[in-house]
Design a protein around this motif. Structure first.
Motif, PDB file in Angstrom:
ATOM      1  N   LYS A 321       0.842  -1.211   0.000  1.00 24.75           N
ATOM      2  CA  LYS A 321       0.000   0.000   0.000  1.00 24.75           C
ATOM      3  C   LYS A 321       0.868   1.249   0.000  1.00 24.75           C
ATOM      4  O   LYS A 321       0.584   2.226  -0.686  1.00 24.75           O
ATOM      5  N   ARG A 322       1.930   1.178   0.823  1.00 25.85           N
ATOM      6  CA  ARG A 322       2.843   2.319   0.888  1.00 25.85           C
ATOM      7  C   ARG A 322       3.348   2.696  -0.504  1.00 25.85           C
ATOM      8  O   ARG A 322       3.387   3.864  -0.862  1.00 25.85           O
ATOM      9  N   GLU A 323       3.723   1.686  -1.285  1.00 28.31           N
ATOM     10  CA  GLU A 323       4.240   1.941  -2.628  1.00 28.31           C
ATOM     11  C   GLU A 323       3.263   2.784  -3.448  1.00 28.31           C
ATOM     12  O   GLU A 323       3.653   3.685  -4.186  1.00 28.31           O
ATOM     13  N   ARG A 324       1.972   2.446  -3.330  1.00 28.13           N
ATOM     14  CA  ARG A 324       0.965   3.177  -4.099  1.00 28.13           C
ATOM     15  C   ARG A 324       0.878   4.627  -3.629  1.00 28.13           C
ATOM     16  O   ARG A 324       0.798   5.550  -4.445  1.00 28.13           O
ATOM     17  N   TYR A 325       0.875   4.814  -2.323  1.00 29.30           N
ATOM     18  CA  TYR A 325       0.848   6.191  -1.804  1.00 29.30           C
ATOM     19  C   TYR A 325       2.107   6.962  -2.208  1.00 29.30           C
ATOM     20  O   TYR A 325       2.044   8.139  -2.566  1.00 29.30           O
ATOM     21  N   ILE A 326       3.261   6.286  -2.148  1.00 24.62           N
ATOM     22  CA  ILE A 326       4.520   6.961  -2.476  1.00 24.62           C
ATOM     23  C   ILE A 326       4.516   7.393  -3.954  1.00 24.62           C
ATOM     24  O   ILE A 326       5.096   8.418  -4.313  1.00 24.62           O
ATOM     25  N   GLY A 327       3.825   6.625  -4.785  1.00 26.95           N
ATOM     26  CA  GLY A 327       3.665   7.037  -6.192  1.00 26.95           C
ATOM     27  C   GLY A 327       3.004   8.410  -6.283  1.00 26.95           C
ATOM     28  O   GLY A 327       3.426   9.270  -7.074  1.00 26.95           O
ATOM     29  N   GLU A 328       1.992   8.632  -5.444  1.00 23.20           N
ATOM     30  CA  GLU A 328       1.309   9.943  -5.398  1.00 23.20           C
ATOM     31  C   GLU A 328       2.242  11.017  -4.840  1.00 23.20           C
ATOM     32  O   GLU A 328       2.271  12.150  -5.315  1.00 23.20           O
ATOM     33  N   VAL A 329       2.979  10.633  -3.795  1.00 14.15           N
ATOM     34  CA  VAL A 329       3.932  11.560  -3.168  1.00 14.15           C
ATOM     35  C   VAL A 329       4.931  12.056  -4.213  1.00 14.15           C
ATOM     36  O   VAL A 329       5.209  13.256  -4.317  1.00 14.15           O
ATOM     37  N   GLU A 330       5.449  11.120  -4.998  1.00 15.49           N
ATOM     38  CA  GLU A 330       6.477  11.484  -5.970  1.00 15.49           C
ATOM     39  C   GLU A 330       5.952  12.484  -6.998  1.00 15.49           C
ATOM     40  O   GLU A 330       6.663  13.398  -7.407  1.00 15.49           O
ATOM     41  N   LYS A 331       4.683  12.313  -7.372  1.00 13.55           N
ATOM     42  CA  LYS A 331       4.094  13.271  -8.327  1.00 13.55           C
ATOM     43  C   LYS A 331       4.036  14.665  -7.717  1.00 13.55           C
ATOM     44  O   LYS A 331       4.401  15.655  -8.345  1.00 13.55           O
ATOM     45  N   LEU A 332       3.564  14.742  -6.477  1.00 15.65           N
ATOM     46  CA  LEU A 332       3.438  16.051  -5.813  1.00 15.65           C
ATOM     47  C   LEU A 332       4.809  16.683  -5.560  1.00 15.65           C
ATOM     48  O   LEU A 332       4.989  17.898  -5.706  1.00 15.65           O
ATOM     49  N   GLU A 333       5.768  15.843  -5.179  1.00 19.83           N
ATOM     50  CA  GLU A 333       7.105  16.384  -4.918  1.00 19.83           C
ATOM     51  C   GLU A 333       7.749  16.876  -6.211  1.00 19.83           C
ATOM     52  O   GLU A 333       8.427  17.905  -6.222  1.00 19.83           O
ATOM     53  N   ALA A 334       7.502  16.144  -7.318  1.00 25.68           N
ATOM     54  CA  ALA A 334       8.061  16.568  -8.609  1.00 25.68           C
ATOM     55  C   ALA A 334       7.452  17.897  -9.048  1.00 25.68           C
ATOM     56  O   ALA A 334       8.124  18.734  -9.659  1.00 25.68           O
ATOM     57  N   ALA A 335       6.188  18.109  -8.693  1.00 20.39           N
ATOM     58  CA  ALA A 335       5.526  19.376  -9.040  1.00 20.39           C
ATOM     59  C   ALA A 335       6.030  20.529  -8.165  1.00 20.39           C
ATOM     60  O   ALA A 335       5.776  21.696  -8.451  1.00 20.39           O
ATOM     61  N   GLY A 336       6.727  20.184  -7.067  1.00 21.79           N
ATOM     62  CA  GLY A 336       7.306  21.215  -6.205  1.00 21.79           C
ATOM     63  C   GLY A 336       6.331  21.858  -5.232  1.00 21.79           C
ATOM     64  O   GLY A 336       6.659  22.853  -4.588  1.00 21.79           O
ATOM     65  N   THR A 337       5.143  21.289  -5.109  1.00 27.11           N
ATOM     66  CA  THR A 337       4.147  21.890  -4.214  1.00 27.11           C
ATOM     67  C   THR A 337       4.167  21.275  -2.821  1.00 27.11           C
ATOM     68  O   THR A 337       3.662  21.863  -1.868  1.00 27.11           O
ATOM     69  N   HIS A 338       4.700  20.057  -2.718  1.00 25.27           N
ATOM     70  CA  HIS A 338       4.651  19.341  -1.445  1.00 25.27           C
ATOM     71  C   HIS A 338       5.967  18.603  -1.173  1.00 25.27           C
ATOM     72  O   HIS A 338       6.661  18.222  -2.114  1.00 25.27           O
ATOM     73  N   LEU A 339       6.227  18.394   0.113  1.00 29.50           N
ATOM     74  CA  LEU A 339       7.287  17.478   0.537  1.00 29.50           C
ATOM     75  C   LEU A 339       6.708  16.604   1.644  1.00 29.50           C
ATOM     76  O   LEU A 339       5.932  17.090   2.471  1.00 29.50           O
ATOM     77  N   PHE A 340       7.089  15.359   1.653  1.00 32.78           N
ATOM     78  CA  PHE A 340       6.632  14.427   2.693  1.00 32.78           C
ATOM     79  C   PHE A 340       7.852  13.935   3.445  1.00 32.78           C
ATOM     80  O   PHE A 340       8.723  13.299   2.854  1.00 32.78           O
ATOM     81  N   ILE A 341       7.907  14.228   4.733  1.00 36.51           N
ATOM     82  CA  ILE A 341       9.089  13.809   5.490  1.00 36.51           C
ATOM     83  C   ILE A 341       8.711  13.239   6.855  1.00 36.51           C
ATOM     84  O   ILE A 341       7.698  13.576   7.439  1.00 36.51           O
ATOM     85  N   GLY A 342       9.586  12.364   7.329  1.00 29.21           N
ATOM     86  CA  GLY A 342       9.431  11.808   8.666  1.00 29.21           C
ATOM     87  C   GLY A 342       8.864  10.402   8.673  1.00 29.21           C
ATOM     88  O   GLY A 342       8.481   9.853   7.645  1.00 29.21           O
ATOM     89  N   ARG A 343       8.798   9.825   9.853  1.00 30.57           N
ATOM     90  CA  ARG A 343       8.395   8.426  10.013  1.00 30.57           C
ATOM     91  C   ARG A 343       6.971   8.185   9.515  1.00 30.57           C
ATOM     92  O   ARG A 343       6.700   7.208   8.833  1.00 30.57           O
ATOM     93  N   LEU A 344       6.067   9.085   9.844  1.00 25.91           N
ATOM     94  CA  LEU A 344       4.662   8.858   9.488  1.00 25.91           C
ATOM     95  C   LEU A 344       4.395   9.151   8.020  1.00 25.91           C
ATOM     96  O   LEU A 344       3.685   8.412   7.355  1.00 25.91           O
TER      97      LEU A 344
END
Ligand code: UDP
Length: 366
Positions: A321-344
């Protein structure tokens, strides 16, 4: 007010990100849902003069020079080479496994040069899949079934509430197996506890004119009130995406504090209880900072499924499941609007230094 970034969470990752951006002249707002800073490394001094870690014991350790330099800007350290004993077979035994552990468990007195052959013989009598693909097999492939069942099997059941064969082999990498007599829990070059505690350290990290802090505010409820080009999220990964790929599991703890009218409760700051009782471990807080008091405050840890999220749960299902969410994270991070950091938010079983290292790395790249 317009901010260059809004940072969700005032734990180690959020605070570190805030400070790096603030030092670069960016104005940031940190939004924290709890009424305190420092996230899960929050601590406080109790009425007996003992520093209690609100969410269970945190010992800082790192080999990363950049991280060590960063934290030392904000605090002095009480140097501590952390030691843990494991209560097994009615005795307290040095843990993780080293030559002394083996001699005590087996009632022998082999030298450090004989340990590798001894462990190899233990492993040879055991069954496991090679290469190991789960926690159970990863441990058994290193120490054999006898030591696995004495120190790991039931502790892991208690801590994760499931068969160790269903957990990732990566968890085993947290616990070294040593053939020498090094009895420390960690072998990192730098180890210790912030002298005035983690809360004071994080307070110093956040103490910058470019950082504003909003405590007791749930970002999910107020996010539409603020405009920003950059959101740095440190909360639960699945919640951010509205659980669209299903819920990720987090593991929580019930932490029971007791104060006793005695100077010392146990022989070491932390004693693990793999086989007896329902708690996983007992921490005697005064021993972490070497605090003097005629009383002592100890913390019993009971693992539970629901509640404040302390741990990610490394099963195949959660990691898929994490992999699928991380796919979304990568899109947002590539767009430069978001960063996701930390354990959670990264859904990674990070230690504190890894959180800071990952934050420095990601925020640097902005
Ligand atoms: N572990 C174990 N016996 C121990 C200590 C650890 O079986 O005495 C296993 C257990 O599965 C635990 C994992 O190793 O969850 C990681 O241990 P660590 O001490 O790193 O856990 P943390 O401090 O993150 O709770």
């Amino acid at each position: 007010m317009n901010y260059d970034a809004i940072i969700v969470g005032a734990g180690l990752s959020g605070s570190t990100a805030a400070r790096i951006l603030a030092d670069k002249g960016k104005k940031v707002l940190v939004v924290e849902k709890h009424r305190h800073i420092a996230g899960h490394c929050h601590d406080y001094r109790n009425e007996h003069g003992i520093t209690v870690h609100t969410y269970g014991p945190h010992i800082f350790h790192t080999n990363n020079e950049e991280v060590w330099k960063f934290v030392n800007r904000f605090t002095d350290f009480h140097y501590l080479q952390h030691r843990v004993l494991s209560y097994a077979d009615g005795q307290t035994i040095p843990f993780p496994i080293n030559a002394d552990t083996i001699n005590q468990v087996f009632g022998i007195s082999i030298g450090v040069d004989e340990v590798p052959a001894f462990l190899a013989a233990q492993v040879a009598q055991s069954t496991f899949n090679d290469p190991p693909r789960n926690f159970r097999d990863a441990v058994v492939s290193q120490v054999g079934e006898r030591l696995y069942s004495l120190f790991f099997e039931k502790y892991t059941w208690k801590q994760w509430g499931r068969d160790p064969a269903l957990l990732s082999a990566d968890i085993a990498k947290r616990i070294p197996v040593r053939s020498n007599r090094d009895g420390r829990y960690f072998s990192d070059r730098y180890q210790g506890i912030p002298s005035r505690g983690y809360t004071a350290m994080v307070d110093a990290i956040l103490d910058h004119p470019n950082i504003s802090l909003l405590l007791g505010a749930d970002w999910f409820e107020i996010k539409n009130d603020y405009a920003t080009n950059l959101t740095i999220f440190t909360g639960e990964l699945d919640q951010f995406f509205g659980y669209k790929y299903g819920k990720l599991e987090y593991r929580s703890l019930n932490l029971v504090l007791k104060t006793f009218d005695m100077e010392s409760y146990q022989e070491a700051p932390v004693v693990n209880y793999p086989n007896d009782y329902d708690w996983t471990r007992i921490t005697e807080y005064k021993k972490l900072l070497d605090e003097k008091s005629p009383r002592t405050t100890v913390c019993f840890e009971y693992s539970k499924a629901e509640g404040e999220p302390f741990y990610i749960v490394m099963t195949d299902e959660n990691m898929a499941k994490r992999e699928r969410y991380i796919g979304e994270v990568e899109k947002l991070e590539a767009a430069g609007t978001h960063l996701f950091i930390g354990r959670l938010a990264q859904y990674k079983y990070y230690n504190m230094d890894q959180v800071i290292a990952a934050t420095i790395e990601k925020v640097k790249g902005l």
